[in-house]
Write an enzyme that holds these catalytic residues in place. Structure first.
Site, short mmCIF file in Angstrom:
data_model
loop_
_atom_site.label_atom_id
_atom_site.label_comp_id
_atom_site.label_asym_id
_atom_site.label_seq_id
_atom_site.Cartn_x
_atom_site.Cartn_y
_atom_site.Cartn_z
N GLU A 72 26.37 30.80 45.83
CA GLU A 72 25.66 31.38 44.67
C GLU A 72 26.49 32.50 44.04
N GLY B 139 24.57 20.67 48.89
CA GLY B 139 23.85 20.28 50.10
C GLY B 139 23.25 18.91 49.93
N THR C 233 29.76 23.13 42.04
CA THR C 233 31.10 23.50 42.50
C THR C 233 31.99 22.27 42.64
C1 LIG Z 1 10.56 41.40 57.91
C2 LIG Z 1 11.16 41.78 56.68
C3 LIG Z 1 10.36 41.24 55.63
C4 LIG Z 1 11.16 40.92 54.44
C5 LIG Z 1 10.41 40.05 53.59
C6 LIG Z 1 11.28 39.23 52.79
C7 LIG Z 1 10.74 37.91 52.62
C8 LIG Z 1 11.51 37.19 51.62
C9 LIG Z 1 12.19 36.08 52.21
C10 LIG Z 1 12.87 35.34 51.19
C11 LIG Z 1 13.32 34.13 51.78
C12 LIG Z 1 13.93 33.31 50.79
C13 LIG Z 1 14.34 32.07 51.41
C14 LIG Z 1 15.09 31.24 50.51
C15 LIG Z 1 16.53 31.59 50.47
C16 LIG Z 1 17.29 30.61 49.76
C17 LIG Z 1 18.67 30.36 50.30
C18 LIG Z 1 18.71 29.26 51.11
C19 LIG Z 1 19.79 28.23 51.05
C20 LIG Z 1 20.61 28.08 49.87
C21 LIG Z 1 21.60 27.03 50.11
C22 LIG Z 1 22.90 27.32 49.46
C23 LIG Z 1 22.97 26.74 48.11
C24 LIG Z 1 24.20 27.13 47.40
C25 LIG Z 1 24.35 26.72 46.17
C26 LIG Z 1 25.49 27.15 45.33
O1 LIG Z 1 26.34 27.88 45.72
S1 LIG Z 1 25.46 26.53 43.74
C27 LIG Z 1 26.92 27.08 42.99
C28 LIG Z 1 26.89 28.54 42.70
N1 LIG Z 1 28.04 28.90 41.92
C29 LIG Z 1 28.19 30.08 41.42
O2 LIG Z 1 27.37 30.95 41.64
C30 LIG Z 1 29.38 30.28 40.54
C31 LIG Z 1 29.65 31.74 40.29
N2 LIG Z 1 30.26 31.91 39.01
C32 LIG Z 1 29.57 32.22 37.90
O3 LIG Z 1 28.35 32.37 37.92
C33 LIG Z 1 30.37 32.36 36.66
O4 LIG Z 1 31.58 31.70 36.76
C34 LIG Z 1 30.62 33.83 36.28
C35 LIG Z 1 29.30 34.55 36.11
C36 LIG Z 1 31.43 34.51 37.34
C37 LIG Z 1 31.35 33.79 34.93
O5 LIG Z 1 30.69 32.83 34.10
P1 LIG Z 1 31.17 32.42 32.61
O6 LIG Z 1 32.57 32.01 32.68
O7 LIG Z 1 30.24 31.50 31.93
O8 LIG Z 1 30.90 33.71 31.92
P2 LIG Z 1 31.81 34.82 31.30
O9 LIG Z 1 32.59 35.53 32.31
O10 LIG Z 1 32.53 34.29 30.11
O11 LIG Z 1 30.64 35.72 30.83
C38 LIG Z 1 29.91 35.38 29.71
C39 LIG Z 1 28.73 36.30 29.57
O12 LIG Z 1 27.66 35.68 30.23
C40 LIG Z 1 27.09 36.55 31.17
N3 LIG Z 1 26.55 35.72 32.25
C41 LIG Z 1 27.23 35.04 33.17
N4 LIG Z 1 26.38 34.40 33.99
C42 LIG Z 1 25.15 34.69 33.54
C43 LIG Z 1 23.84 34.33 33.99
N5 LIG Z 1 23.64 33.57 35.07
N6 LIG Z 1 22.80 34.80 33.29
C44 LIG Z 1 22.97 35.60 32.22
N7 LIG Z 1 24.18 35.98 31.76
C45 LIG Z 1 25.24 35.53 32.41
C46 LIG Z 1 28.21 37.44 31.57
O13 LIG Z 1 27.72 38.64 32.12
C47 LIG Z 1 28.90 37.64 30.24
O14 LIG Z 1 28.17 38.57 29.49
P3 LIG Z 1 28.87 39.37 28.29
O15 LIG Z 1 29.46 38.35 27.37
O16 LIG Z 1 27.75 40.14 27.68
O17 LIG Z 1 29.89 40.22 28.93
C1 LIG Z 2 27.34 26.83 52.88
C2 LIG Z 2 27.66 26.61 51.44
C3 LIG Z 2 26.77 25.91 50.66
C4 LIG Z 2 27.07 25.65 49.32
N1 LIG Z 2 26.20 24.90 48.58
C5 LIG Z 2 26.53 24.57 47.31
C6 LIG Z 2 25.69 23.72 46.54
O1 LIG Z 2 24.64 23.29 46.99
N2 LIG Z 2 26.07 23.40 45.29
C7 LIG Z 2 27.22 23.86 44.75
O2 LIG Z 2 27.50 23.52 43.60
N3 LIG Z 2 28.03 24.68 45.44
C8 LIG Z 2 27.72 25.05 46.70
N4 LIG Z 2 28.55 25.86 47.43
C9 LIG Z 2 29.79 26.34 46.82
C10 LIG Z 2 29.77 27.83 46.51
O3 LIG Z 2 28.96 28.08 45.41
C11 LIG Z 2 31.20 28.31 46.28
O4 LIG Z 2 31.91 28.18 47.48
C12 LIG Z 2 31.18 29.75 45.82
O5 LIG Z 2 30.68 29.85 44.51
C13 LIG Z 2 32.56 30.41 45.89
O6 LIG Z 2 33.52 29.69 45.21
P1 LIG Z 2 34.88 29.24 45.87
O7 LIG Z 2 34.57 28.61 47.17
O8 LIG Z 2 35.58 28.42 44.86
O9 LIG Z 2 35.67 30.57 46.15
P2 LIG Z 2 36.84 31.16 45.28
O10 LIG Z 2 36.29 31.48 43.92
O11 LIG Z 2 38.03 30.29 45.35
O12 LIG Z 2 37.12 32.51 46.06
C14 LIG Z 2 38.24 32.74 46.92
C15 LIG Z 2 38.72 34.19 46.75
O13 LIG Z 2 39.16 34.39 45.41
C16 LIG Z 2 38.56 35.57 44.89
N5 LIG Z 2 38.31 35.42 43.45
C17 LIG Z 2 37.93 34.29 42.79
N6 LIG Z 2 37.72 34.57 41.49
C18 LIG Z 2 37.96 35.88 41.31
C19 LIG Z 2 37.88 36.77 40.20
N7 LIG Z 2 37.51 36.34 39.00
N8 LIG Z 2 38.19 38.07 40.38
C20 LIG Z 2 38.53 38.51 41.60
N9 LIG Z 2 38.61 37.72 42.70
C21 LIG Z 2 38.32 36.43 42.56
C22 LIG Z 2 37.24 35.73 45.66
O14 LIG Z 2 36.81 37.07 45.65
C23 LIG Z 2 37.64 35.23 47.04
O15 LIG Z 2 38.20 36.32 47.75
C24 LIG Z 2 28.27 26.14 48.76
C25 LIG Z 2 29.15 26.88 49.55
C26 LIG Z 2 28.86 27.12 50.88
C27 LIG Z 2 29.84 27.88 51.71
#
Ligand SMILES: CCCCCCCCCCCCCCCCCCCCCCC/C=C/C(=O)SCCNC(=O)CCNC(=O)[C@H](O)C(C)(C)COP(=O)(O)OP(=O)(O)OC[C@H]1O[C@@H](n2cnc3c(N)ncnc32)[C@H](O)[C@@H]1OP(=O)(O)O
Ligand SMILES: Cc1cc2nc3c(=O)[nH]c(=O)nc-3n(C[C@H](O)[C@H](O)[C@H](O)COP(=O)(O)OP(=O)(O)OC[C@H]3O[C@@H](n4cnc5c(N)ncnc54)[C@H](O)[C@@H]3O)c2cc1C
Length: 646
Positions: free
Chosen positions: A414, A176, A138
């Site tokens: 995520e 993180g 991010t």
């Molecule tokens: C008692 C009860 C008992 C219960 C027992 C349970 C026990 C279990 C316990 C479990 C415990 C687990 C403990 C661990 C937990 C872990 C958590 C802990 C802490 C974590 C810390 C936080 C860390 C955070 C990190 C982050 O946030 S990292 C950054 C994350 N960022 C994002 O996620 C960004 C989101 N955005 C996107 O992914 C993309 O922008 C998008 C998907 C929205 C769009 O992507 P893109 O632009 O490339 O794609 P298109 O829109 O053009 O689409 C293209 C086509 O590709 C497909 N696509 C997209 N993504 C994927 C993918 N990942 N894989 C496959 N295909 C993908 C699209 O669907 C499109 O497809 P099409 O072309 O066919 O339409």
């Molecule tokens: C505690 C924490 C830990 C994190 N750890 C990591 C890490 O380890 N590594 C890392 O890389 N990132 C990390 N992140 C970042 C995290 O992955 C992003 O914050 C998350 O993916 C959301 O993106 P954003 O903050 O840009 O929100 P935005 O995308 O700006 O979202 C803001 C608003 O815009 C709307 N919006 C955005 N796009 C669209 C769309 N296409 N259509 C409709 N509505 C839309 C959303 O629904 C939301 O209401 C962390 C975030 C937090 C809070």
């Protein structure tokens, strides 16, 4: 032991232990989990309640604990990933750890994206914790992957990539472990031979291996947040930082700069799919903890009056049951969905490793949808649990404020939940395929019925009301038909296209319908998986109590979304009127088993860390004890009196 809670346990109609086995996946697994939980008695893990510490102290305590965990894991010889996860979730309690990213994102990225040579180099370093990693994707200005600005430009003369953050908005933000890590997986747009080839992952060293001083890179902590105080979420600015060609994961650039396409560009996003799958199980876990606290407390708390008798347990109030029992049912439902999601993840990723990518789109869609559905529900559920504990729920001693603050970012990280729900493209595609006569397999196969017009919104009068609201299989069928809301979303897109809008505008103008369709699809999956699980449970007493919970889960969901079910003619108005009556009956049936049902989650007191959720129910004396430990009570007269008040 508090007599109320003793009485509650005597009332249970089933064997709690046996239900714990079902949740764990068998008696052996329960035994092993309990053995691992004995670590809680280890004095090396004694610590101050983080709520009494400053942010810096909290970070330090968390780092110390992370380091202890590594040493103990080695000492006890725990190496199985599931056991490490169990061990860590016991030790972490309700908080995250500063090394969390290393375990959940950095290592899994190395495991899935290193080639043989890279594995040989990086895995020993990362598993021995010489290399401490983070995942930097991010940016300050973007999270949408195609919009990320960080560049990695290949320089064939030196065989290096040059990583650069060209603008303020391209500074990596949120990874993180900004202070803790010495390496990062950095996601950057790859440029070679003057052409951009999209996002790829690179290993970048951030800090000196001995002194931990930053290399010529701007790296640090982004400051205090809503929760996550133990975690040093960081910033990272790269100014033409050079790394060797070998540090590109999956090595898609040849020495001469030629780009070699991967089997799928989406494999780079695999770690996110992994965590999204895990978050379904985490939702179950946190929902279960919250319910344990609120239900045990409600069993020992007496307030007001129902009749002119001594004050009743607040769990006897119908409204309290209505707040908590649907959430208890949700905790069970999500536990089974979590098991399904984990199994599905490992099954499909096994196929992917064998080169079969056919189920990758479904895995992405299902994990994104269920991640959003379960985290949203749990997020609101924790707050309901907190409110249901009245004033004491507001105290940090209840653990509910911490559970909320630590859990709520799951709705954002995520993949922000709305954005994840909008990954419904897969649903719409499946709908179109089914409409074109293709036979769909797996969870989407319900759309095959469409041509027989089973799946269609139409007025109630046109459809005989066949649904028996007491029959779970009928309820599953209704949820299935409601999931055909995807048809409305697809029609909305079609209508927009007919108005000559572009595909993108048609999609955006249908986004509310698309999110509703995703939500309905996920809801159907949860009801179906919960119901399917019942057929595996042979013990009649447990089967009965879980069936009651499944019915409550399904009916409560219909009551909350009655408009959809009525509009689609799936239920009649008289049936809708019956549902609240049936829900009230179910609340009464669950009431005697409520405490036993939360006991079956089997959380040790130290893991819950909640004065209100204590197993012995002795809440008041311990609340008083906890308050006395507040740092403000360290002296009888606070120094501010001498400074300002005197
Ligand atoms: C008692 C009860 C008992 C219960 C027992 C349970 C026990 C279990 C316990 C479990 C415990 C687990 C403990 C661990 C937990 C872990 C958590 C802990 C802490 C974590 C810390 C936080 C860390 C955070 C990190 C982050 O946030 S990292 C950054 C994350 N960022 C994002 O996620 C960004 C989101 N955005 C996107 O992914 C993309 O922008 C998008 C998907 C929205 C769009 O992507 P893109 O632009 O490339 O794609 P298109 O829109 O053009 O689409 C293209 C086509 O590709 C497909 N696509 C997209 N993504 C994927 C993918 N990942 N894989 C496959 N295909 C993908 C699209 O669907 C499109 O497809 P099409 O072309 O066919 O339409
Ligand atoms: C505690 C924490 C830990 C994190 N750890 C990591 C890490 O380890 N590594 C890392 O890389 N990132 C990390 N992140 C970042 C995290 O992955 C992003 O914050 C998350 O993916 C959301 O993106 P954003 O903050 O840009 O929100 P935005 O995308 O700006 O979202 C803001 C608003 O815009 C709307 N919006 C955005 N796009 C669209 C769309 N296409 N259509 C409709 N509505 C839309 C959303 O629904 C939301 O209401 C962390 C975030 C937090 C809070």
């Amino acid at each position: 032991m508090n007599p109320d809670i003793v009485k509650e346990r005597q009332n249970a109609s089933f064997d709690v232990q046996k239900l714990t086995y079902i949740l764990d996946g068998g008696p052996e697994k329960t035994k092993r989990r309990r053995e691992i939980s004995l670590v809680l008695n280890d004095p090396d893990f004694d610590e101050e309640d983080p709520n009494f510490l400053s942010r810096s102290e909290r970070y330090e305590q968390a780092v110390r604990k992370s380091a202890q965990m590594i040493l103990k894991l080695r000492e006890y010889g725990i190496s199985d990933p599931a056991e490490i996860n169990c061990y860590k979730s016991v030790v972490r309690g309700n908080f995250h750890e500063s090394l969390g990213l290393h375990y959940v994102m950095f290592l899994p990225t190395l495991y899935s994206q290193c080639d043989q040579e890279q594995s040989k180099k990086w895995l020993p370093l990362a598993t021995s914790f010489e290399v401490l990693g983070t995942y930097a994707q991010t940016e300050l200005g973007h999270t949408h992957l195609r919009g990320l600005e960080t560049t990695a430009t290949f320089d064939p003369t030196t065989q290096e990539f040059v990583l650069n953050s060209p603008t303020v908005t391209s500074i990596k933000w949120w990874p993180g472990a900004g202070k803790t890590s010495n390496h990062a997986v950095v996601l950057a747009q790859l440029y070679t031979r003057g052409k951009c080839h999209g996002l790829h992952a690179f290993i970048v060293q951030l800090r000196h291996m001995d002194t931990h001083e930053p290399l010529p890179i701007l790296v640090g902590d982004i400051g205090p947040k809503f929760g996550f105080s133990e975690v040093d979420n960081g910033f990272l600015k790269l100014d033409h930082v050079r790394i060797p060609r070998e540090n590109m994961l999956m090595k898609h650039v040849e020495p001469d700069g030629r780009y070699v396409k991967p089997a799928s560009a989406k494999l780079t996003y695999g770690t996110m799919v992994f965590i999204r799958s895990l978050l379904v199980g985490l939702s179950a876990l946190v929902m279960a903890k919250s319910c344990t606290i609120a239900i045990r407390y409600s069993a020992v708390r007496h307030q007001s009056e129902i009749r002119s008798e001594p004050e009743p347990q607040i769990l006897d109030y119908q409204t309290q049951q209505y707040k908590l029992f649907p959430l208890l049912a949700t905790a069970y439902a999500f536990s089974f969905v979590g098991q399904y999601m984990t199994e599905t993840y490992y099954r499909i990723s096994g196929d992917i490793n064998q080169g079969d990518l056919s189920e990758l789109p479904e895995l992405h869609a299902v994990s994104a949808g269920l991640k959003a559905f379960t985290t949203w529900t749990t997020n609101t559920g924790i707050e309901v649990c907190r409110m249901s504990c009245g004033g004491h729920g507001y105290s940090r001693s209840s653990a509910l404020p911490d559970l909320y603050a630590e859990f709520t970012p799951t709705c954002t990280y995520e993949g922000e939940n709305t954005v994840m729900m909008l990954q419904t493209a897969y649903l719409v595609k499946s709908y179109r395929q089914a409409k074109a006569g293709e036979q769909l397999r797996g969870i989407m196969s319900y759309l095959n019925d469409m041509e027989q017009r089973h799946v269609r919104a139409h007025p109630a009068s046109a459809r005989p009301a066949l649904v028996d609201i007491n029959d779970l299989s009928d309820l599953v069928e209704s949820y299935k038909l409601r999931a055909a809301l995807v048809e409305s979303a697809a029609k909305s897109i079609q209508q927009e296209l007919q108005k000559r809008r572009s595909h993108e505008d048609a999609w955006n103008n249908s986004a509310i319908d698309l999110v509703k369709a995703s939500d309905a699809h996920c809801h159907y999956m949860v009801v179906k998986l919960f119901t399917d699980k019942l057929s595996e449970i042979g013990d009649p007493d447990i089967n009965l109590v879980l069936t009651t919970l499944a019915q409550l889960y399904a009916l409560h969901g219909i009551a909350l979304n009655s408009g959809d079910f009525l509009q689609a003619g799936l239920l009649t108005v008289p049936q809708m009127q019956q549902i609240p009556v049936r829900i009230k009956e179910l609340l009464c049936l669950i009431r005697p088993n409520a405490v036993a049902l939360v006991d079956a989650f089997d959380f040790p007191d130290k893991v819950l860390s909640s004065v209100l959720g204590r197993y012995d129910g002795n809440v008041y004396e311990n609340l008083f004890e906890w308050a006395r430990r507040s740092p403000l009570n360290a002296t009888e007269v606070h120094e501010s009196f001498h400074k300002y008040l005197k």
